[in-house]
Design an enzyme around this catalytic site. Structure first.
Site, mmCIF file in Angstrom:
data_model
loop_
_atom_site.group_PDB
_atom_site.id
_atom_site.type_symbol
_atom_site.label_atom_id
_atom_site.label_comp_id
_atom_site.label_asym_id
_atom_site.label_seq_id
_atom_site.Cartn_x
_atom_site.Cartn_y
_atom_site.Cartn_z
ATOM 1 N N HIS A 1 0.818 -1.211 0.000
ATOM 2 C CA HIS A 1 0.000 0.000 0.000
ATOM 3 C C HIS A 1 0.853 1.264 0.000
ATOM 4 C CE1 HIS A 1 -4.221 -1.606 1.080
ATOM 5 N NE2 HIS A 1 -3.504 -2.571 0.523
ATOM 6 N N SER B 1 5.068 7.181 2.999
ATOM 7 C CA SER B 1 3.980 8.146 3.223
ATOM 8 C C SER B 1 2.771 7.481 3.870
ATOM 9 C CB SER B 1 3.577 8.822 1.912
ATOM 10 O OG SER B 1 3.228 7.877 0.915
ATOM 11 N N ASN C 1 -7.124 1.750 3.639
ATOM 12 C CA ASN C 1 -6.049 1.581 4.629
ATOM 13 C C ASN C 1 -6.514 1.572 6.077
ATOM 14 O OD1 ASN C 1 -4.124 1.447 2.632
ATOM 15 N ND2 ASN C 1 -3.496 3.582 2.802
ATOM 16 N N THR D 1 -1.303 -15.094 0.331
ATOM 17 C CA THR D 1 -1.169 -16.319 1.120
ATOM 18 C C THR D 1 -1.100 -16.004 2.612
ATOM 19 O OG1 THR D 1 0.101 -18.373 1.385
ATOM 20 C CG2 THR D 1 1.368 -16.366 1.019
#
Length: 317
Positions: free
Chosen positions: A63, A73, A91, A189
């Site tokens: 992300h 960031s 997020n 996974t």
């Protein structure tokens, strides 16, 4: 003519600057030789108390790199009227930021002002994989930390509902290939998904079908039991594969059995080239590990917008 010459000269200067600042596994060899081990120790300690830490750290790295490049960031706290990336809808469920904080604190004691938060995130993701039974690799280092973090930019993250065309575009914009897409999807996974991420496949799939017909019927029934149509349990969801704390190729095996969670997972089976790769990695853990290391290094090298080493990974003073 002079303008063309100046443009050419500028191009050469920029190219030299880029080569000089290229990432390297040896970046901290002299300035902070124990950097890798310090981060590994922080991850190990956290894992001993929380088995969800590896999945969290790996997802955090993805992300971070997919928004503004790998510049940490994603760690920045919202301030004033600015809502930071970590508070963007995709997020909200990110966690284990304390692991990065702990690693940074230890690094600042050992070699103050040297190791960037962005490099810590990349190292922690490597350790999350390796300490879960997956491969290890030498992480290229030298990233700088960014100062800008905007929640609205998390819209750029590939959604679990994406089809293959949307995934191709999302990864392609970041210099990642369809091969990288298949390989990096295998990171699923490790981890857990909330009902909201896959409810589109088990309730009101389309006007003809309530459930996505590509789902294994018994698997779909189990998911509906966990996530009913009007689910009110905040933390309800399912593990991404049957061995969720172990980094292996079970994700691909389950995908081929119609037991994947996301539409974006199922999308990998919709075109011959990616379907062939899924089958390849389902049958060989060795092949998958080699490919994963290459794609992770490639992804973690997406250029960020950072230009400093932050002393506090959460705040910009």
């Amino acid at each position: 003519m002079n303008v063309n010459f100046l443009n050419l000269l500028l191009t050469v200067i920029l190219a030299v600057s880029f080569d000089t600042e290229a990432l390297s596994p040896h970046y901290y060899d002299h300035t902070c030789p124990k950097a890798d081990q310090i981060v590994t120790n922080a991850v190990k300690k956290a894992m001993a108390n929380d088995k969800t830490v590896p999945a969290a750290l790996l997802r955090m790295h993805f992300h971070d790199c997919f928004v503004r490049g790998c510049d940490a960031s994603v760690l920045l706290d919202s301030k004033g009227k600015n809502k930071a990336e970590k508070d963007g809808p995709p997020n909200i469920s990110l966690h284990a930021f304390y692991v990065i904080d702990n690693a940074k604190k230890a690094l600042e004691e050992q070699c103050p002002g040297v190791v960037s938060c962005a490099d810590i995130v990349s190292l922690a993701a490597r350790d999350a994989v390796a300490l879960s039974g997956g491969p290890t690799w030498k992480v290229p280092k030298g990233r700088k930390d960014g100062r800008v973090s905007k929640a609205i930019e998390t819209r750029q993250l590939p959604a679990p509902t994406f089809n293959i065309s949307q995934l191709r575009q999302s990864f392609g914009q970041r210099g990642l290939s369809m091969h990288d897409l298949v390989v990096l999807s295998g990171g699923h996974t490790l981890g857990f998904a909330h009902c909201s991420s896959f409810q589109n496949r088990i309730h009101n799939f389309n006007t003809q079908k309530q459930v996505d017909p590509t789902l294994n019927p018994s698997f779909a029934a189990s998911l509906k039991g966990i996530c009913p149509a009007h689910n009110k349990a905040k933390n309800a969801g399912a593990t991404m594969d049957a061995s969720t704390t172990v980094f292996d190729n079970m994700y691909y095996k389950m995908l081929m059995q119609g037991k994947s969670l996301f539409s974006s997972d199922q999308a990998l089976l919709t075109i011959p080239s990616t379907k062939k790769l899924v089958a390849k990695y389902a049958s060989s853990m060795e092949e998958y590990e080699r490919a994963f290391v290459k794609s992770m290094i490639k992804m973690s090298s997406i250029s960020g917008n950072g230009n400093e080493v932050r002393l506090d990974c959460r705040r910009v003073r």
